[in-house]
Design a protein around this motif. Structure first.
Motif, PDB file in Angstrom:
ATOM      1  N   ASP A  60       0.836  -1.191   0.000  1.00  0.00           N
ATOM      2  CA  ASP A  60       0.000   0.000   0.000  1.00  0.00           C
ATOM      3  C   ASP A  60       0.875   1.246   0.000  1.00  0.00           C
ATOM      4  O   ASP A  60       1.860   1.327   0.733  1.00  0.00           O
ATOM      5  N   PHE A  61       0.497   2.237  -0.807  1.00  0.00           N
ATOM      6  CA  PHE A  61       1.231   3.500  -0.857  1.00  0.00           C
ATOM      7  C   PHE A  61       0.307   4.678  -0.597  1.00  0.00           C
ATOM      8  O   PHE A  61       0.726   5.813  -0.610  1.00  0.00           O
ATOM      9  N   GLY A  62      -0.982   4.409  -0.386  1.00  0.00           N
ATOM     10  CA  GLY A  62      -1.912   5.491  -0.083  1.00  0.00           C
ATOM     11  C   GLY A  62      -3.243   5.314  -0.770  1.00  0.00           C
ATOM     12  O   GLY A  62      -3.524   4.297  -1.408  1.00  0.00           O
ATOM     13  N   PHE A  63      -4.072   6.336  -0.629  1.00  0.00           N
ATOM     14  CA  PHE A  63      -5.420   6.331  -1.172  1.00  0.00           C
ATOM     15  C   PHE A  63      -5.806   7.772  -1.485  1.00  0.00           C
ATOM     16  O   PHE A  63      -5.557   8.670  -0.681  1.00  0.00           O
ATOM     17  N   THR A  64      -6.383   8.000  -2.654  1.00  0.00           N
ATOM     18  CA  THR A  64      -6.863   9.327  -3.005  1.00  0.00           C
ATOM     19  C   THR A  64      -8.026   9.225  -3.975  1.00  0.00           C
ATOM     20  O   THR A  64      -7.996   8.430  -4.917  1.00  0.00           O
ATOM     21  N   GLU A  65      -9.056   9.991  -3.720  1.00  0.00           N
ATOM     22  CA  GLU A  65     -10.208  10.146  -4.612  1.00  0.00           C
ATOM     23  C   GLU A  65     -10.749   8.813  -5.138  1.00  0.00           C
ATOM     24  O   GLU A  65     -11.080   8.678  -6.309  1.00  0.00           O
ATOM     25  N   GLY A  66     -10.836   7.826  -4.264  1.00  0.00           N
ATOM     26  CA  GLY A  66     -11.410   6.543  -4.647  1.00  0.00           C
ATOM     27  C   GLY A  66     -10.442   5.553  -5.267  1.00  0.00           C
ATOM     28  O   GLY A  66     -10.836   4.464  -5.672  1.00  0.00           O
ATOM     29  N   TRP A  67      -9.168   5.915  -5.336  1.00  0.00           N
ATOM     30  CA  TRP A  67      -8.149   5.051  -5.935  1.00  0.00           C
ATOM     31  C   TRP A  67      -7.128   4.646  -4.874  1.00  0.00           C
ATOM     32  O   TRP A  67      -6.618   5.497  -4.152  1.00  0.00           O
ATOM     33  N   ASN A  68      -6.811   3.362  -4.815  1.00  0.00           N
ATOM     34  CA  ASN A  68      -5.684   2.881  -4.014  1.00  0.00           C
ATOM     35  C   ASN A  68      -4.425   3.096  -4.826  1.00  0.00           C
ATOM     36  O   ASN A  68      -4.417   2.851  -6.032  1.00  0.00           O
ATOM     37  N   ILE A  69      -3.351   3.542  -4.185  1.00  0.00           N
ATOM     38  CA  ILE A  69      -2.040   3.627  -4.811  1.00  0.00           C
ATOM     39  C   ILE A  69      -1.223   2.494  -4.198  1.00  0.00           C
ATOM     40  O   ILE A  69      -1.157   2.362  -2.978  1.00  0.00           O
ATOM     41  N   MET A  70      -0.631   1.659  -5.057  1.00  0.00           N
ATOM     42  CA  MET A  70       0.067   0.474  -4.580  1.00  0.00           C
ATOM     43  C   MET A  70       1.368   0.274  -5.345  1.00  0.00           C
ATOM     44  O   MET A  70       1.550   0.829  -6.425  1.00  0.00           O
ATOM     45  N   VAL A  71       2.255  -0.551  -4.763  1.00  0.00           N
ATOM     46  CA  VAL A  71       3.515  -0.930  -5.391  1.00  0.00           C
ATOM     47  C   VAL A  71       3.465  -2.433  -5.645  1.00  0.00           C
ATOM     48  O   VAL A  71       3.128  -3.205  -4.751  1.00  0.00           O
ATOM     49  N   ASP A  72       3.815  -2.834  -6.854  1.00  0.00           N
ATOM     50  CA  ASP A  72       3.793  -4.251  -7.231  1.00  0.00           C
ATOM     51  C   ASP A  72       5.224  -4.749  -7.445  1.00  0.00           C
ATOM     52  O   ASP A  72       5.826  -4.468  -8.478  1.00  0.00           O
ATOM     53  N   PRO A  73       5.787  -5.505  -6.482  1.00  0.00           N
ATOM     54  CA  PRO A  73       7.146  -6.039  -6.639  1.00  0.00           C
ATOM     55  C   PRO A  73       7.293  -6.928  -7.873  1.00  0.00           C
ATOM     56  O   PRO A  73       8.376  -7.005  -8.450  1.00  0.00           O
ATOM     57  N   MET A 126       6.173  -6.366 -10.698  1.00  0.00           N
ATOM     58  CA  MET A 126       6.346  -5.481 -11.846  1.00  0.00           C
ATOM     59  C   MET A 126       7.566  -4.592 -11.622  1.00  0.00           C
ATOM     60  O   MET A 126       7.585  -3.438 -12.050  1.00  0.00           O
ATOM     61  N   GLY A 127       8.580  -5.113 -10.933  1.00  0.00           N
ATOM     62  CA  GLY A 127       9.797  -4.351 -10.692  1.00  0.00           C
ATOM     63  C   GLY A 127       9.574  -3.177  -9.773  1.00  0.00           C
ATOM     64  O   GLY A 127      10.189  -2.129  -9.948  1.00  0.00           O
ATOM     65  N   ASN A 128       8.693  -3.332  -8.783  1.00  0.00           N
ATOM     66  CA  ASN A 128       8.263  -2.246  -7.900  1.00  0.00           C
ATOM     67  C   ASN A 128       7.579  -1.130  -8.686  1.00  0.00           C
ATOM     68  O   ASN A 128       7.727   0.048  -8.389  1.00  0.00           O
ATOM     69  N   GLY A 129       6.816  -1.535  -9.666  1.00  0.00           N
ATOM     70  CA  GLY A 129       6.010  -0.590 -10.424  1.00  0.00           C
ATOM     71  C   GLY A 129       4.832  -0.126  -9.584  1.00  0.00           C
ATOM     72  O   GLY A 129       4.231  -0.909  -8.852  1.00  0.00           O
ATOM     73  N   CYS A 130       4.509   1.154  -9.669  1.00  0.00           N
ATOM     74  CA  CYS A 130       3.390   1.710  -8.910  1.00  0.00           C
ATOM     75  C   CYS A 130       2.135   1.690  -9.781  1.00  0.00           C
ATOM     76  O   CYS A 130       2.213   1.772 -11.007  1.00  0.00           O
ATOM     77  N   LEU A 131       0.990   1.573  -9.115  1.00  0.00           N
ATOM     78  CA  LEU A 131      -0.274   1.476  -9.818  1.00  0.00           C
ATOM     79  C   LEU A 131      -1.374   2.133  -9.006  1.00  0.00           C
ATOM     80  O   LEU A 131      -1.224   2.360  -7.815  1.00  0.00           O
ATOM     81  N   ILE A 132      -2.461   2.434  -9.699  1.00  0.00           N
ATOM     82  CA  ILE A 132      -3.678   2.870  -9.024  1.00  0.00           C
ATOM     83  C   ILE A 132      -4.731   1.802  -9.286  1.00  0.00           C
ATOM     84  O   ILE A 132      -4.724   1.150 -10.330  1.00  0.00           O
ATOM     85  N   GLN A 133      -5.623   1.620  -8.321  1.00  0.00           N
ATOM     86  CA  GLN A 133      -6.628   0.573  -8.421  1.00  0.00           C
ATOM     87  C   GLN A 133      -7.958   1.083  -7.889  1.00  0.00           C
ATOM     88  O   GLN A 133      -7.991   1.771  -6.876  1.00  0.00           O
ATOM     89  N   ARG A 134      -9.034   0.700  -8.566  1.00  0.00           N
ATOM     90  CA  ARG A 134     -10.384   1.087  -8.134  1.00  0.00           C
ATOM     91  C   ARG A 134     -11.352  -0.039  -8.482  1.00  0.00           C
ATOM     92  O   ARG A 134     -11.278  -0.619  -9.560  1.00  0.00           O
ATOM     93  N   ALA A 135     -12.268  -0.314  -7.572  1.00  0.00           N
ATOM     94  CA  ALA A 135     -13.343  -1.259  -7.858  1.00  0.00           C
ATOM     95  C   ALA A 135     -14.312  -0.604  -8.827  1.00  0.00           C
ATOM     96  O   ALA A 135     -14.688   0.553  -8.659  1.00  0.00           O
ATOM     97  N   VAL A 136     -14.700  -1.342  -9.853  1.00  0.00           N
ATOM     98  CA  VAL A 136     -15.673  -0.861 -10.824  1.00  0.00           C
ATOM     99  C   VAL A 136     -17.062  -1.333 -10.403  1.00  0.00           C
ATOM    100  O   VAL A 136     -18.044  -0.635 -10.585  1.00  0.00           O
ATOM    101  N   SER A 137     -17.111  -2.505  -9.825  1.00  0.00           N
ATOM    102  CA  SER A 137     -18.344  -3.084  -9.295  1.00  0.00           C
ATOM    103  C   SER A 137     -17.932  -4.107  -8.244  1.00  0.00           C
ATOM    104  O   SER A 137     -16.744  -4.266  -7.949  1.00  0.00           O
ATOM    105  N   GLU A 138     -18.875  -4.845  -7.717  1.00  0.00           N
ATOM    106  CA  GLU A 138     -18.532  -5.872  -6.725  1.00  0.00           C
ATOM    107  C   GLU A 138     -17.749  -7.017  -7.356  1.00  0.00           C
ATOM    108  O   GLU A 138     -17.106  -7.779  -6.658  1.00  0.00           O
ATOM    109  N   ASN A 139     -17.773  -7.128  -8.684  1.00  0.00           N
ATOM    110  CA  ASN A 139     -17.069  -8.198  -9.388  1.00  0.00           C
ATOM    111  C   ASN A 139     -15.866  -7.739 -10.190  1.00  0.00           C
ATOM    112  O   ASN A 139     -15.135  -8.569 -10.717  1.00  0.00           O
TER     113      ASN A 139
END
Length: 163
Positions: free
Chosen positions: A26-39, A41-54
């Motif tokens: 976890d790297f934080g949260f802003t405006e409905g998006w999680n900011i995360m680091v994916d080891p 992906m070479g410690n690539g950073c990403l944003i993530q948001r649920a579009v629906s329950e699925n």
């Protein structure tokens, strides 16, 4: 004008539980998006948001291969088969992009994503309001991009801190 991209897969999960199983940090949260680091992906950073329950969308950086990506995952996409290709189109506020998606399974959650080397494309996504995705049988889903500009700014800051 239609732009062509090759759709392929990025590592991701649908829920926080799956994210934890992938060792996302976890790297934080802003405006409905999680900011995360994916080891993975070479410690690539990403944003993530649920579009629906699925469904969940991720937009981020693959630092291993110096490229960006957009991935979409949906538990209801059981018809997607690993290694099979699918013609798709996605639309960003009226600008269409054609692509070929390749199926995969991550556990029991299918998904597909586009990789691109033009990082300005991420900036273009951030300026848009809605991403609509279409498959062979028509409309698949709409993704609300509200807050993605600020979230991607945080992801760029995150990426700069990864070294």
């Amino acid at each position: 004008m239609l732009r062509h991209f090759i759709l392929t897969f990025a590592m991701a999960g649908l829920t926080t539980g799956l994210a934890a199983a992938q060792d996302l940090r976890d790297f934080g949260f802003t405006e409905g998006w999680n900011i995360m680091v994916d080891p993975q992906m070479g410690n690539g950073c990403l944003i993530q948001r649920a579009v629906s329950e699925n469904s969940v969308v991720r937009i981020g950086y693959d630092a291993t291969n110096t490229r960006g990506y957009v991935t979409v995952f949906d538990r209801k996409w059981g018809q997607i088969r690993s290694g099979q290709t699918y013609p798709v189109r996605f639309d960003l506020d009226g600008q269409s992009y054609e692509a070929t998606a390749t199926g995969f399974q991550l556990g029991n959650v299918p998904g597909a994503g586009i990789f691109f080397t033009d990082r300005a494309f991420l900036d273009d996504i951030a300026k848009k309001r809605v991403m609509s995705i279409y498959g062979q049988n028509g409309h698949v889903m709409d993704i609300n991009l509200h807050g993605s500009a600020n979230a991607l700014k945080h992801a760029r800051d995150c990426q700069a801190q990864q070294g």
